[in-house]
Structure formats: C-alpha cells, structure tokens
Design a protein around this motif. Structure first.
Motif, mmCIF file in Angstrom:
data_model
loop_
_atom_site.group_PDB
_atom_site.id
_atom_site.type_symbol
_atom_site.label_atom_id
_atom_site.label_comp_id
_atom_site.label_asym_id
_atom_site.label_seq_id
_atom_site.Cartn_x
_atom_site.Cartn_y
_atom_site.Cartn_z
ATOM 1 N N ALA A 12 -18.300 16.320 3.203
ATOM 2 C CA ALA A 12 -17.802 15.969 1.985
ATOM 3 C C ALA A 12 -16.530 16.749 1.784
ATOM 4 N N ALA B 7 -23.604 15.762 -7.838
ATOM 5 C CA ALA B 7 -23.324 14.655 -6.972
ATOM 6 C C ALA B 7 -23.508 13.351 -7.164
ATOM 7 N N PHE B 8 -24.824 13.059 -7.734
ATOM 8 C CA PHE B 8 -25.076 11.599 -8.216
ATOM 9 C C PHE B 8 -24.291 11.113 -9.073
ATOM 10 N N LEU B 11 -20.585 10.719 -7.904
ATOM 11 C CA LEU B 11 -20.605 9.246 -7.041
ATOM 12 C C LEU B 11 -20.873 8.081 -7.950
ATOM 13 N N ALA B 14 -17.871 7.156 -9.915
ATOM 14 C CA ALA B 14 -16.871 6.914 -8.897
ATOM 15 C C ALA B 14 -16.944 5.211 -8.604
ATOM 16 N N MET B 15 -18.292 4.981 -8.274
ATOM 17 C CA MET B 15 -18.888 3.485 -7.943
ATOM 18 C C MET B 15 -18.610 2.747 -8.924
ATOM 19 N N GLY B 41 -19.661 4.753 -1.652
ATOM 20 C CA GLY B 41 -20.487 5.484 -2.548
ATOM 21 C C GLY B 41 -22.145 4.996 -2.413
ATOM 22 N N ALA B 44 -23.145 7.181 0.393
ATOM 23 C CA ALA B 44 -23.555 8.571 0.051
ATOM 24 C C ALA B 44 -24.748 9.013 -0.909
ATOM 25 N N GLN B 45 -25.062 7.904 -1.706
ATOM 26 C CA GLN B 45 -26.278 7.786 -2.371
ATOM 27 C C GLN B 45 -27.574 7.921 -1.665
#
Lengths: 120, 168
Positions: A12, B7-8, B11, B14-15, B41, B44-45
């Motif tokens: 990241a 972080a969740f 993301l 953004a998603m 995204g 990343a999840q």
C-alpha cells in the motif's frame, strides 16, 4: 498488526508513493509550463495529417483473440496453485493438470481448424 | 483491530465513489476505468479478509482479462466516445434504485443469516487458509472432479466464442 498485514502495508505504501510521484510530476509540469491554448493543439496527433472521422469500429477478429486470452488467463490461474504444490501432488497432480490442459488445447485446435486464428 | 477497520472504510468509500463513477460517467471508456478501481478495491478487501489467492485471482482475471474484454467490446461497437448527453442515458434511475435496494436487502439477510453474531478472529491459521498452497491442495485433492469440469466449461465457452465470432 500481524505479519501478513505488515507485508501488504508495504504494498500500500508503494502504491501511495507511486501515486504521489505521478501527481507531483504532472503538477510540477502544470505549474512550470506556459499555457497558450490553440484549437490545433487539441487535435489528436495522427502522424502529421488531420485525423478523419471519429470512432473507428475495430475488426471482430480482435475480439476472438481477447476471448482466447481470457480462457487461457483462467487456465493460468489454475496452474498457479498446482505449481506451488507440484512436489506434494506428484504424478497424480501431473495427470490432473495434463487432462485439464489437453481439454483446453482441444478448444485451441478447434479455433485453429475453423481458421479464426488466420489473419486473412 | 482498528487498522483493519480504517482500511476497510477507506476502501469501501473509494469503491462506492468509483461505482457511482461507472454509472454516471459520460465517457464509456472512463466508465470502464472506474470499474478497474472498483475491482481493485474488491481485491484489496479480499486481502483484508486474508484471502490472498482470491485477491490475486481477482486482479488477474477481472482487471487483467475481463476489463480488457470490455475495452475490446467497446471498440467493436459504435459507442459514442465524446460527451453525447442523452446517448448514454436510458433513464432507468428508479428501476435501478429498486433493484439496488433489493440486492442490498438480500445480501444483508444472507450475511446476517450466515455470520450473524459470529466473530472471526484473525490468526495465522486464517492467513494460511487463504494461501495459494492451501487452495491448491483443496483443488487438486478434494475438488478434483469440479476442477476437470471447469476445463469442460472453458472449452464450451471457447467453442461458443469461436462460433459467434465467425458469423460475420
């Protein structure tokens, strides 16, 4: 934080640094360059001649190649977990993967025989 | 773990923004690029859920192949490239809203039914479950027949694509 997340945190950070550098370079360019817009400057560059028409419809043949790419991409995804366990799966895994690849190769042979791979 | 929560949400926001961009963009190529953001995204999840293999499959298949297929599809059609207001708008907002709310309701009901009240603790055992080697052992030792059936499915898709593309 566990080791797993720490590893992906560095990914990241790398993505963030890349985005920052990208933005900084474009931003610096915007600040430094002179701005004298002329309509000619916004024409798409096409080897010196004026571009004709708008949207060029591409040949359907490209689509077959894209579809073949998707098929073999999915095949590659199944090869990764096999390759990681190559030793523990042994001959058994080799036969399984051989059957998988041969079945998919049949599709490639079909496409070849039907002439969609020939560019004519 | 608060880091995971932060972080969740980063993301997720953004998603959601990119997903709105997919349906609101006037330029269809921009819509496809917004879709790349949504799919990345999602990958990343999956990483946040310790499903490492699934995350990289998402990147390889969806971003690497499906979006490429979308771009080829756009190039095949006579899609309006520039701001053609109206041309990309088929005025189905309310129908779309109803479908979106329905899907949201179904997903909430499913997730609460399956995992309601359960706490999944993050551990090294969970991480190793998502690793490529563990997934490989499952595919090649337990799910052998489904794996071979997948090859038949791909073959059928390939033959179908060839048949469709030759009708030109």
């Amino acid at each position: 934080m566990t080791e797993f997340y720490r590893q992906y945190l560095s990914v990241a950070v790398l993505i963030g640094a890349a985005a920052l550098m990208f933005g900084a370079m474009l931003g610096a360019g915007r600040l430094l360059r002179p701005n004298r817009p002329q309509p000619e400057k916004f024409i798409t560059y096409e080897a010196g001649s004026d571009p004709v028409g708008g949207w060029g419809q591409s040949n359907v043949r490209y689509y077959v190649y894209a579809l073949l790419f998707v098929m073999f991409d999915v095949e590659a995804v199944f090869i990764f977990p096999w390759a990681v366990n190559l030793k523990s799966l042994g001959v058994y895994g080799l036969i399984e993967m051989a059957v998988f690849i041969i079945v998919l190769t049949l599709g490639l042979v079909y496409a070849w025989r039907k002439g969609v791979l020939r560019w004519a | 773990m608060w880091e995971q929560q932060v972080a969740f949400w980063v993301l997720a926001v953004a998603m959601a923004a990119a997903a709105i961009g997919v349906v609101r963009s006037r330029n269809i190529v921009h819509a496809a690029l917004f879709l790349v953001v949504v799919l990345a995204g999602a990958a990343a999840q999956y990483i946040l859920l310790a499903a490492e293999f699934v995350a990289w499959v998402q990147v390889l298949i969806y971003i690497g192949a499906v979006v490429v297929l979308f771009l080829f599809g756009i190039m095949l059609t006579r899609a309006p490239m520039h701001d053609d207001a109206g041309a990309l708008d088929n005025d189905q907002r309310w129908g779309g809203l109803v479908v979106a709310l329905f899907v949201l309701g179904v997903l909430i009901a499913l997730l609460v039914n399956a995992f309601g009240g359960k706490k999944i603790h993050f551990s090294n055992a969970l991480v190793s479950l998502g690793r490529t080697s563990h997934v490989g052992t499952d595919i090649f030792r337990v799910f052998v027949v489904p794996f071979e059936v997948v090859s038949m499915l791909l073959l059928a898709a390939l033959v179908g694509a060839v048949v469709l593309a030759r009708k030109d």
